[in-house]
Design an enzyme around this catalytic site. Sequence first.
Site, short mmCIF file in Angstrom:
data_model
loop_
_atom_site.label_atom_id
_atom_site.label_comp_id
_atom_site.label_asym_id
_atom_site.label_seq_id
_atom_site.Cartn_x
_atom_site.Cartn_y
_atom_site.Cartn_z
N GLU A 57 -3.63 5.95 1.40
CA GLU A 57 -3.45 4.56 1.79
C GLU A 57 -4.68 4.15 2.58
OE1 GLU A 57 -0.08 2.15 4.35
OE2 GLU A 57 0.51 3.89 3.16
N LYS B 259 0.82 -1.22 0.00
CA LYS B 259 0.00 0.00 0.00
C LYS B 259 0.85 1.27 0.00
CE LYS B 259 -2.33 -1.14 3.76
NZ LYS B 259 -2.00 -2.57 3.94
N THR B 260 1.82 1.32 0.91
CA THR B 260 2.63 2.54 1.04
C THR B 260 3.40 2.81 -0.24
OG1 THR B 260 2.83 2.29 3.43
CG2 THR B 260 4.50 3.62 2.33
#
Length: 465
Positions: free
Chosen positions: A166, A122-123
């Site tokens: 995110e 995600k990051t």
Amino acid sequence: MTPPGLPNAMERPHFIGIGGAGMSGIAKILAQRGAQVAGSDAKDSETARALRAHGATVHIGHAAEHLASDATCVVVSSAIRADNPELARAAELGVPVVHRSDALAGLMDGLRPIAVAGTHGKTTTTSMLAVSLSALGLDPSYAIGGDLDAPGSNAHHGEGDIFVAEADESDRSFHKYTPQVAIILNAELDHHANYASMEEIYESFETFVGKIVPGGTLVIAHGQQGAAEIAARVRGTEGLSVVTYGEDEGADVRITKITPRGLTSEVTVLIDGRMLTFTVSVPGRHYAHNAVAALAAGVALGIPVHNLASALGKYTGVKRRLQLKGEASGVQVIDSYAHHPTEMAADLEAIRGAAGDSRILVVFQPHLFSRTQELGKEMGQALALADSAVVLDIYPAREDPIPGVTSEIIIAAARSAGADVTAEHDKAEVADVIAGMAKPGDLVLTMGAGDVTDLGPAILARLSD
């Protein structure tokens, strides 16, 4: 466009745990929008100092008197315990308590949100979108779970109409968002304190997909088992476009080739009937997939594909995602946030592809007792991909110990898989241990989601002696 204002009751917010990755980003954006931001954290940090530079008041330690009587709300994450003195004081004063996901959802109102979800990646994917859209002059707002290039760079209030966020599935808080484009990178069993089975995870992601605005787009991995199950469940939903990406023939955006180039990769995709090749400035197949997910999401928002592909090459990494910390005595030290077995294996395979004949030495710190209890054996098997590993005690974060759950679970599994593993209970001794093991040409990887990242500078300093 008219700049978005402050969400309701966010004029004078107080953040408990303001230095955390998710909390600090929201606090920064609110400060940039003109809110009088205050908060507290357990210890001082570069992130806290960066927030002060934006005008925020940051207290160190948790105490009832830190909460101002005129605060309009108190913002908390799921990590804040019910007995926190500032939370108790908020109840006495009648100050509303807001979960960070609700605060973030309020910041997205009136914009075109892209929400990035998945068990891993995600990051990185959110960062790729933030950097590439910024490089194109679109000035997006964004909230990321890691710093791009400096403390406090995990968030930005932009003048453009895109908000990249995110979306955290760990506590189901991503159900609060209503994105125009959602990305699901993968779905695996994790966050065992909140999910008892894969079925619960599938249902949670289905709820997330159901929040996409009518006419919106889901970008989802084609070749990953969990994502494929979610795609099958939501396909045919009225008003939802589903775009798959991956290396398989059936993917809508198909990756046809990934060519390693040292610590970068060259990626070729077939998209909208055209072949396109672009550079990803971080190594490894999983990072190439993250970049293609970002590409598909940007195209879904109407951004020209060639422009976006070129801009994705501007991304050079995010802190703790295979971040080179330095080199000493011919030994490179790299930091990895990987803490789930799939992430660990992916990062080790990426480094192996870039390392050639060099040895890979890993310092691994398990994260959470619950995760170790459920996935400790798989973590040990992943460590067998390294030439040698040093395993630390479990980093507890928000959890209390679980009887019988220790790093020995991981160590035993690693040795059974043929790994060369050393147990080290004293973090202060690790730099000496690595200095005794490392030879010129080796790569040292500090790995885990806890404070193992602090060891990089110490290892470099000891290697320089």
